[in-house]
Motif scaffolding. Structure first.
Motif, PDB file in Angstrom:
ATOM      1  N   TYR A 521       0.670  -1.032  -0.071  1.00 58.20           N
ATOM      2  CA  TYR A 521      -0.025  -0.090  -0.194  1.00 58.20           C
ATOM      3  C   TYR A 521       1.131   1.087   0.138  1.00 58.20           C
ATOM      4  N   GLN A 522       0.166   2.117  -0.249  1.00 58.19           N
ATOM      5  CA  GLN A 522       0.740   3.548  -0.007  1.00 58.19           C
ATOM      6  C   GLN A 522       0.105   5.055   0.358  1.00 58.19           C
ATOM      7  N   LEU A 523       0.981   5.278   1.370  1.00 57.91           N
ATOM      8  CA  LEU A 523       0.542   6.616   1.133  1.00 57.91           C
ATOM      9  C   LEU A 523       0.757   7.723   0.782  1.00 57.91           C
ATOM     10  N   GLY A 524      -0.272   8.861   1.020  1.00 57.95           N
ATOM     11  CA  GLY A 524       0.036  10.083   0.805  1.00 57.95           C
ATOM     12  C   GLY A 524      -0.634  11.390   1.528  1.00 57.95           C
ATOM     13  N   GLY A 525       0.309  12.749   1.986  1.00 57.92           N
ATOM     14  CA  GLY A 525      -0.241  13.478   2.610  1.00 57.92           C
ATOM     15  C   GLY A 525      -0.166  13.709   3.604  1.00 57.92           C
ATOM     16  N   SER A 526      -0.895  13.849   4.595  1.00 55.30           N
ATOM     17  CA  SER A 526      -0.400  14.081   5.955  1.00 55.30           C
ATOM     18  C   SER A 526      -0.717  13.198   6.579  1.00 55.30           C
ATOM     19  N   PRO A 527      -1.362  12.578   7.932  1.00 55.16           N
ATOM     20  CA  PRO A 527      -1.903  11.401   8.739  1.00 55.16           C
ATOM     21  C   PRO A 527      -2.213  11.895   9.732  1.00 55.16           C
ATOM     22  N   ILE A 528      -2.641  13.640   9.962  1.00 54.81           N
ATOM     23  CA  ILE A 528      -3.015  14.226  10.694  1.00 54.81           C
ATOM     24  C   ILE A 528      -3.701  14.981  10.430  1.00 54.81           C
ATOM     25  N   ALA A 529      -4.493  15.984  10.703  1.00 50.72           N
ATOM     26  CA  ALA A 529      -4.341  17.724  10.527  1.00 50.72           C
ATOM     27  C   ALA A 529      -5.319  18.049  11.460  1.00 50.72           C
ATOM     28  N   THR A 530      -5.506  19.242  12.158  1.00 55.73           N
ATOM     29  CA  THR A 530      -6.391  20.000  12.651  1.00 55.73           C
ATOM     30  C   THR A 530      -7.050  20.908  12.043  1.00 55.73           C
ATOM     31  N   THR A 531      -7.908  21.305  11.717  1.00 54.22           N
ATOM     32  CA  THR A 531      -8.739  22.344  11.518  1.00 54.22           C
ATOM     33  C   THR A 531      -9.720  23.537  11.840  1.00 54.22           C
ATOM     34  N   TYR A 532      -9.437  24.634  12.332  1.00 57.11           N
ATOM     35  CA  TYR A 532     -10.210  25.525  12.733  1.00 57.11           C
ATOM     36  C   TYR A 532     -11.398  25.883  11.786  1.00 57.11           C
ATOM     37  N   THR A 533     -12.936  26.910  12.554  1.00 57.23           N
ATOM     38  CA  THR A 533     -13.351  27.148  11.532  1.00 57.23           C
ATOM     39  C   THR A 533     -13.730  28.251  12.208  1.00 57.23           C
ATOM     40  N   LEU A 534     -14.275  29.658  11.485  1.00 58.97           N
ATOM     41  CA  LEU A 534     -14.664  30.272  12.691  1.00 58.97           C
ATOM     42  C   LEU A 534     -16.457  30.927  11.221  1.00 58.97           C
ATOM     43  N   GLY A 535     -17.350  31.341  11.199  1.00 60.97           N
ATOM     44  CA  GLY A 535     -18.440  31.863  11.105  1.00 60.97           C
ATOM     45  C   GLY A 535     -19.265  32.651  11.626  1.00 60.97           C
ATOM     46  N   THR A 536     -20.018  33.168  10.609  1.00 59.62           N
ATOM     47  CA  THR A 536     -20.785  33.740  10.699  1.00 59.62           C
ATOM     48  C   THR A 536     -21.919  33.542   9.761  1.00 59.62           C
ATOM     49  N   ASN A 537     -23.538  32.927  10.426  1.00 58.32           N
ATOM     50  CA  ASN A 537     -24.328  33.278   9.124  1.00 58.32           C
ATOM     51  C   ASN A 537     -25.103  34.555   9.613  1.00 58.32           C
ATOM     52  N   TRP A 538     -26.476  34.488   8.296  1.00 56.23           N
ATOM     53  CA  TRP A 538     -27.615  35.528   8.377  1.00 56.23           C
ATOM     54  C   TRP A 538     -28.361  34.584   7.622  1.00 56.23           C
ATOM     55  N   ILE A 539     -29.481  34.176   9.012  1.00 57.83           N
ATOM     56  CA  ILE A 539     -30.937  33.761   8.210  1.00 57.83           C
ATOM     57  C   ILE A 539     -31.743  35.153   8.321  1.00 57.83           C
ATOM     58  N   LEU A 540     -32.044  35.063   6.324  1.00 55.84           N
ATOM     59  CA  LEU A 540     -33.108  36.029   6.361  1.00 55.84           C
ATOM     60  C   LEU A 540     -34.338  35.959   6.798  1.00 55.84           C
ATOM     61  N   ASN A 541     -34.573  34.809   6.723  1.00 61.03           N
ATOM     62  CA  ASN A 541     -36.343  33.285   6.824  1.00 61.03           C
ATOM     63  C   ASN A 541     -35.649  32.361   6.618  1.00 61.03           C
TER      64      ASN A 541
END
Length: 588
Positions: A521-541
């Protein structure tokens, strides 16, 4: 004593007034029996009224009687028309008040038009440099029609509900990539004679992961977490589910993919189940807090077809990715993958006529399949927790998946076949927080073991600019860890050529990282990752929403971009990526 003229006139006026009132009030009687006429005759005979007054009152009584008869006839006709319309409606049903559905008169059958459109704009900022994406499936920068779906839902014969939705952008994979042609998104019938015991058959979401089970119209972020990339999602199968005493359960059997890849025994190669409850309701049904707790799991087999790479150019090995992760905010695809080797002659035929028949050795294209599929055993357990009080919601999920892939490959000398295998754990988890700045509460959105969409306290009015809609602040930390499969490659000696060059990420079946010997088998990329996400939502209706997300991903090691072609001079290795994204969403 004689009456004075004034007194006589007064008496006459009173008599005429009384007669007029009587004429008005007794007009129907006058028309029928002439009682009013007898009264007027008496007044005329006694000299109380003149002949002219007599004639005027008689005519007035006749006119009043005719008006009354006309009104009664018209009212009778109108009532008759309404009765006929009601009888017709009772037979034919009616259009729903929102104009998007039709329901039979007895309420036993209905059909509703439903749809959604999610249009995204993204801008990536990372250290990989310019990327050559040969197959168009590795990146989602700039503009994307993320979802365009149209379909119908409804009820049939009172106890059966159904859903049939087409995905106009094509089939969507777990990594967010799509095929070119439209296809079925969901198609199921649910036999719901009892809330405690229901049976659903068709293409539907399988019972694992609260975030995955939440509608894309109601998810808190533009993209789901890494956990969703391991969950089964929408598959063809059969499910038994229900709700009893505040406990929701589901047990299901399904196959991975639209069609089976090989003839195997058993009606369903994968099985899973989920149980959830709201602990707050077990204490008090009137609680304004939700404490959601759930466990889920699945087991079974799935299959992949090892193929020659779309990015590898002249490399003719066949490999099939049985686990992969995409950068969470629909960034680079993939940032990690594990590919099992398949049955293919690894030698370059050099144009030899005798080898042209072997597709794996052919030099006429890419994505050429191996002669056998690779089987993958998957065992996955998951835990979910959601706490909501007032406008605040905190959500956490964790899953551990054990995957074991098995296939066959040929030796480098192409003289014999050998078994290939790769086995390990992939662990994923996320913690998210959402706060409704405009005060909307979460309790009323919780149903069936998932949170639904927020309805604004006041809808935003486009024409008048009134109302605020609902505003949300969101944050999430998400992580995957597939290091149990081994190191991707020796980061000290990596080059800009990706793993298709044959020098990176190859492992023997015992897990040894080497490019020598019979590679499994063959591995590629990074076996570990952490993602931080910030956001805002405007629900009009309830039907429109605007979302803004910023994400930063930190990888466990630097790596050159995976699956984007080899030898691009401007490619660089990096251990982080950033993405800012904006969504305009409409649904009905």
């Amino acid at each position: 004593m004689k009456n004075s003229p004034t007194r006589t006139l007064t008496v006459k006026r009173i008599a005429v007034a009384v007669a007029a009132v009587c004429a008005t009030m007794s007009a129907p009687s006058f028309a029928a029996g002439g009682d009013m006429k007898a009264l007027m005759d008496l007044l005329l005979k006694k000299g109380v009224i003149t002949q002219q007054e007599y004639d005027q009152n008689i005519q007035a009584a006749k006119d009043a009687a005719e008006d009354q008869a006309f009104k009664e006839k018209r009212l009778s006709d109108d009532v008759a028309k309404l009765n006929k319309a009601a009888e017709k409606s009772a037979k034919s049903g009616f259009v729903k008040s929102n104009g998007f559905g039709f329901e039979s008169a007895d309420g036993a059958n209905s059909i509703n038009l439903t749809g959604r459109l999610h249009f995204d704009a993204r801008k990536a900022s990372d250290g990989w440099g310019s990327l050559a994406d040969r197959d168009g499936g590795s990146m989602a920068d700039r503009f994307t029609v993320r979802r365009a779906r149209l379909g119908v839902t409804g009820v049939f014969a009172k106890d059966m509900n159904y859903e049939l939705i087409t995905n106009l952008t094509g089939a969507t994979a777990k990594d967010g990539s799509t095929t070119a042609t439209s296809t079925i998104d969901t198609a199921w019938i649910n036999y719901a004679a009892s809330p405690e015991l229901q049976v659903k058959v068709g293409r539907m979401k399988q019972p694992l992961a609260m975030e995955t089970l939440t509608s894309s119209n109601n998810i808190d972020f533009m993209e789901r977490s890494y956990l969703d990339q391991l969950a089964p999602g929408k598959q063809n199968g059969m499910m038994i589910h229900g709700e009893k005493s505040g406990i929701n359960y589901a047990v299901s059997g399904w196959q991975a993919g639209f069609d089976p890849l090989s003839n195997t025994s058993g009606i369903a190669p994968q099985f899973g189940g989920r149980v959830t409850t709201n602990l707050a309701n077990l204490i008090s049904s009137s609680s304004s807090t939700v404490v959601h707790v759930g466990v889920a799991g699945m087991t079974g087999k799935q299959e992949v077809v090892p193929t020659t790479s779309s990015q590898g150019g002249g490399n003719f090995e066949t490999k099939g990715a049985f686990i992969a992760f995409r950068d969470e905010n629909l960034g680079l695809n993939n940032v990690y993958r594990n590919r099992i080797y398949g049955t293919c002659d690894g030698a370059n035929p050099g144009g030899a006529a005798s080898a042209v028949a072997d597709l794996c050795k052919s030099q006429l294209g890419f994505s050429l399949p191996a002669s056998q599929v690779a089987t993958v055993d998957k065992l996955m357990a998951a835990f979910e927790l959601g706490v909501a009080t007032g406008p605040l919601k905190i959500q956490y999920e964790y899953a551990d998946a054990k995957l074991t892939a098995n296939s066959h490959a040929r030796t480098s000398a192409t003289t014999a076949e050998y078994d290939t295998t790769s086995s390990g754990h992939a662990k994923v988890q996320y913690l998210s927080m959402v706060y409704n700045l405009t005060g909307e509460e979460w309790k009323d959105t919780y149903k069936g073991g998932v949170f639904g969409g927020i309805k604004p306290n006041s809808n935003f009015n486009f024409s008048g600019g009134t109302g605020k809609g609902a505003w949300q602040l969101t944050g999430r930390v998400s992580r995957y860890d597939a290091s149990d499969f081994g190191a991707s490659y020796d980061t000290a000696t990596q080059t800009a050529a990706d793993e298709e060059s044959g020098t990176k990420g190859k492992h023997l079946c015992n897990g040894t990282l080497t490019s020598a010997g019979n590679t499994c088998y063959q591995l590629g990329g990074s076996p570990i990752a952490t993602t931080y996400t910030l956001g805002t939502n405007w629900i009009l209706n309830p039907n429109a929403r605007i979302m803004l997300n910023y994400s930063y991903t930190k990888f466990g090691n630097k790596f050159f971009p995976v699956d984007v072609g080899s030898g691009v001079g401007t490619n660089k290795a990096t251990d982080n990526s950033q993405m800012i994204s904006l969504r305009s969403q409409f649904n009905f």
